[in-house]
Design a protein around this motif. Structure first.
Motif, PDB file in Angstrom:
ATOM      1  N   LEU A 183       0.803  -1.218   0.000  1.00 19.65           N
ATOM      2  CA  LEU A 183       0.000   0.000   0.000  1.00 19.65           C
ATOM      3  C   LEU A 183       0.836   1.268   0.000  1.00 19.65           C
ATOM      4  O   LEU A 183       0.425   2.293  -0.562  1.00 19.65           O
ATOM      5  CB  LEU A 183      -0.941   0.001   1.214  1.00 19.65           C
ATOM      6  CG  LEU A 183      -1.950   1.143   1.296  1.00 19.65           C
ATOM      7  CD1 LEU A 183      -2.866   1.140   0.082  1.00 19.65           C
ATOM      8  CD2 LEU A 183      -2.763   1.061   2.573  1.00 19.65           C
ATOM      9  N   GLN A 184       2.027   1.231   0.571  1.00 23.68           N
ATOM     10  CA  GLN A 184       2.839   2.433   0.661  1.00 23.68           C
ATOM     11  C   GLN A 184       3.696   2.678  -0.577  1.00 23.68           C
ATOM     12  O   GLN A 184       4.384   3.694  -0.659  1.00 23.68           O
ATOM     13  CB  GLN A 184       3.749   2.345   1.902  1.00 23.68           C
ATOM     14  CG  GLN A 184       2.988   2.248   3.204  1.00 23.68           C
ATOM     15  CD  GLN A 184       1.986   3.393   3.378  1.00 23.68           C
ATOM     16  OE1 GLN A 184       2.296   4.559   3.104  1.00 23.68           O
ATOM     17  NE2 GLN A 184       0.791   3.072   3.851  1.00 23.68           N
ATOM     18  N   ASP A 185       3.624   1.765  -1.552  1.00 23.96           N
ATOM     19  CA  ASP A 185       4.453   1.939  -2.750  1.00 23.96           C
ATOM     20  C   ASP A 185       3.618   1.703  -4.002  1.00 23.96           C
ATOM     21  O   ASP A 185       2.835   2.554  -4.405  1.00 23.96           O
ATOM     22  CB  ASP A 185       5.653   0.991  -2.680  1.00 23.96           C
ATOM     23  CG  ASP A 185       6.715   1.326  -3.723  1.00 23.96           C
ATOM     24  OD1 ASP A 185       6.554   2.349  -4.417  1.00 23.96           O
ATOM     25  OD2 ASP A 185       7.696   0.552  -3.853  1.00 23.96           O
ATOM     26  N   ASN A 186       3.736   0.533  -4.610  1.00 23.72           N
ATOM     27  CA  ASN A 186       3.095   0.287  -5.898  1.00 23.72           C
ATOM     28  C   ASN A 186       1.585   0.126  -5.805  1.00 23.72           C
ATOM     29  O   ASN A 186       0.887   0.309  -6.801  1.00 23.72           O
ATOM     30  CB  ASN A 186       3.709  -0.964  -6.551  1.00 23.72           C
ATOM     31  CG  ASN A 186       5.160  -0.761  -6.922  1.00 23.72           C
ATOM     32  OD1 ASN A 186       5.512   0.187  -7.611  1.00 23.72           O
ATOM     33  ND2 ASN A 186       6.029  -1.635  -6.429  1.00 23.72           N
ATOM     34  N   GLY A 187       1.070  -0.217  -4.646  1.00 19.73           N
ATOM     35  CA  GLY A 187      -0.367  -0.364  -4.491  1.00 19.73           C
ATOM     36  C   GLY A 187      -1.051   0.864  -3.925  1.00 19.73           C
ATOM     37  O   GLY A 187      -2.245   0.817  -3.604  1.00 19.73           O
ATOM     38  N   TYR A 188      -0.316   1.974  -3.825  1.00 15.93           N
ATOM     39  CA  TYR A 188      -0.842   3.172  -3.152  1.00 15.93           C
ATOM     40  C   TYR A 188      -2.077   3.731  -3.865  1.00 15.93           C
ATOM     41  O   TYR A 188      -3.118   3.947  -3.239  1.00 15.93           O
ATOM     42  CB  TYR A 188       0.257   4.236  -3.095  1.00 15.93           C
ATOM     43  CG  TYR A 188      -0.115   5.468  -2.312  1.00 15.93           C
ATOM     44  CD1 TYR A 188       0.064   5.523  -0.933  1.00 15.93           C
ATOM     45  CD2 TYR A 188      -0.653   6.583  -2.952  1.00 15.93           C
ATOM     46  CE1 TYR A 188      -0.270   6.651  -0.215  1.00 15.93           C
ATOM     47  CE2 TYR A 188      -0.996   7.714  -2.238  1.00 15.93           C
ATOM     48  CZ  TYR A 188      -0.806   7.747  -0.876  1.00 15.93           C
ATOM     49  OH  TYR A 188      -1.151   8.870  -0.172  1.00 15.93           O
ATOM     50  N   GLN A 189      -1.967   3.946  -5.172  1.00 12.51           N
ATOM     51  CA  GLN A 189      -3.074   4.571  -5.896  1.00 12.51           C
ATOM     52  C   GLN A 189      -4.293   3.657  -5.939  1.00 12.51           C
ATOM     53  O   GLN A 189      -5.428   4.090  -5.653  1.00 12.51           O
ATOM     54  CB  GLN A 189      -2.638   4.918  -7.317  1.00 12.51           C
ATOM     55  CG  GLN A 189      -3.663   5.740  -8.090  1.00 12.51           C
ATOM     56  CD  GLN A 189      -3.135   6.171  -9.441  1.00 12.51           C
ATOM     57  OE1 GLN A 189      -2.209   5.575  -9.980  1.00 12.51           O
ATOM     58  NE2 GLN A 189      -3.719   7.206 -10.010  1.00 12.51           N
ATOM     59  N   ALA A 190      -4.085   2.396  -6.301  1.00 15.19           N
ATOM     60  CA  ALA A 190      -5.207   1.465  -6.383  1.00 15.19           C
ATOM     61  C   ALA A 190      -5.843   1.237  -5.020  1.00 15.19           C
ATOM     62  O   ALA A 190      -7.077   1.167  -4.892  1.00 15.19           O
ATOM     63  CB  ALA A 190      -4.735   0.138  -6.974  1.00 15.19           C
ATOM     64  N   GLY A 191      -5.014   1.146  -3.972  1.00 17.74           N
ATOM     65  CA  GLY A 191      -5.547   0.927  -2.633  1.00 17.74           C
ATOM     66  C   GLY A 191      -6.408   2.077  -2.159  1.00 17.74           C
ATOM     67  O   GLY A 191      -7.499   1.879  -1.613  1.00 17.74           O
TER      68      GLY A 191
END
Length: 421
Positions: free
Chosen positions: A258-266
């Motif tokens: 969530l704090q990197d590559n999944g930030y926007q989608a999350g």
């Protein structure tokens, strides 16, 4: 006549009882019958296209105002800076849509090759001197403005392919005539876009190509082959880029990173979950306060879900499906092959882009930077979309029955004005 199986007596009691049951028909339901009669009217497709497009544009303006207010104030010191620009694009786009609706197909077809060659030229310039934003080299600077030629190319490709298939209408039984020059031409445009690392737009180009091949009658084995090749190619392109690879591996579970590559989608999913059934209300989004990147562009659907809830998101999807229904009706009823191919291509483009954008926000697809047509901020995407819808609305107006109905309505209106004077 009832057939009696050998050795088995006929159950006359049951058969008589079944025949005696009242037959249920949806046509007996008053509201369903009224709906059917309304859909059968000659101007139904015209009004559905006009109404659904206007509603999407209006909702888009409201959502751009809401989703961009915090970003606008932070960057420009004016909460209305972004929506003012969007309003300017709308004011430019509406006359473009009107003019497109009044153009004759003969006049349009004269310039499709010029549009195609011009689009390829612009895509080539982007690959050489284009600006890079969010990792994609897909913007072309033009003085104080920047445009995205790939958005213009979508409409140019549809009209170019439609013109070729209309000219080859009687020769499309040959696979060679079906594929050449449409497939090489569209693959060339897709390659120029992918060269600028814009894989999402490249996939939209391929979707348009497959849609045009489908309506032209390509054999199904060709689609299975294309799906296999495209799947391998897309996976290969994703794996050679670390950012794309991380998006591909995390899109099904963005909360794992969530704090990197999944930030926007999350955070997009947080926004949708916060909206519930009816939403938090216009302007009440929490995610737009800097937490959700691209809140007014690629992820405006997430803000819409947070503020208008599930009802609002279903309304947006329903409006796109309404446009698709009305446009396909126009394509089926027309006798002009160019209108049929162009209308279907525009439907594939707009509906496919909506599906990709919604799937991206719902974490069903990787984040690939595709805007929601008519709703997301951006003039480069809005103007071609309005022009395309203007063309389809014009096709609907020129259906023989619709044209007669409009002529009769104008005659009655003129007679009423003459009687009053």
């Amino acid at each position: 006549m009832t057939t009696v199986l050998p050795g088995r007596p006929q159950d006359t009691t049951v058969s008589s009882a079944v025949r005696a049951l009242p037959r249920f028909s949806l046509k007996r339901v008053p509201w369903f019958r009224a709906l059917g009669e309304a859909l059968d009217r000659p101007l139904t497709a015209y009004y559905l296209l006009l109404g659904a497009s206007a509603l999407l544009l209006t909702i888009g303006m409201v959502m751009v105002l809401s989703a961009s207010s915090v970003y606008s104030f932070k960057i420009y010191g004016d909460s209305y800076a972004v929506v003012k620009r969007q309003l300017l694009w709308v004011l430019l786009g509406l006359p473009v849509a009107y003019l497109a609706s009044r153009m004759s197909t003969r006049w349009i077809r004269r310039f499709v090759w010029l549009g195609y060659i011009g689009s390829l030229g612009l895509l080539g310039l982007v690959a050489v001197i284009g600006d890079t934003r969010n990792g994609n080299q897909n913007w072309l600077p033009l003085g104080p403005f920047s445009i995205q030629p790939s958005e213009v190319a979508k409409l140019a490709l549809v009209l170019w392919a439609a013109n070729i298939y209309a000219n080859k209408e009687r020769r499309l039984g040959s696979l060679h005539q079906l594929l050449v020059p449409v497939m090489p031409g569209m693959l060339l445009a897709s390659g120029l876009v992918i060269l600028g690392r814009d894989l999402g737009t490249g996939l939209v180009f391929i979707a348009i190509l497959l849609g045009m091949l489908f309506v032209a009658g390509a054999p199904m084995k060709l689609f299975w082959l294309a799906a296999t090749v495209l799947g391998v190619a897309a996976f290969t392109l994703a794996t050679i880029d670390p950012v794309r690879m991380s998006r591909l591996t995390n899109f099904m579970d963005p909360f794992s990173d969530l704090q990197d590559n999944g930030y926007q989608a999350g955070h997009g999913l947080y926004a949708l979950a916060s909206g519930g059934w009816f939403g938090e209300g216009i302007g009440a989004s929490q995610q737009k306060w800097g937490t959700l990147p691209e809140a007014h562009t690629d992820f405006i659907f997430a803000v819409l879900g947070e503020e208008l809830g599930l009802v609002g998101t279903l309304l947006i999807i329903g409006l796109f499906l309404t446009i698709a229904f009305a446009a396909i009706r126009v394509a089926r009823n027309t006798t002009d092959p160019f209108v049929r191919y162009a209308t279907f291509g525009i439907v594939v483009w707009l509906l496919g882009q909506m599906i990709i954008n919604v799937g991206m926000v719902l974490a069903l697809l990787p984040v690939i930077g595709i805007p929601l047509p008519l709703v997301s901020y951006g003039g480069s995407a809005l103007l071609p979309s309005l022009a395309a819808l203007g063309l389809v609305i014009g096709f609907a107006r020129r259906e023989p029955e619709a044209a007669r109905a409009l002529a009769a309505r104008r005659k009655m209106r003129s007679a009423g004005l003459a009687a009053r004077s």
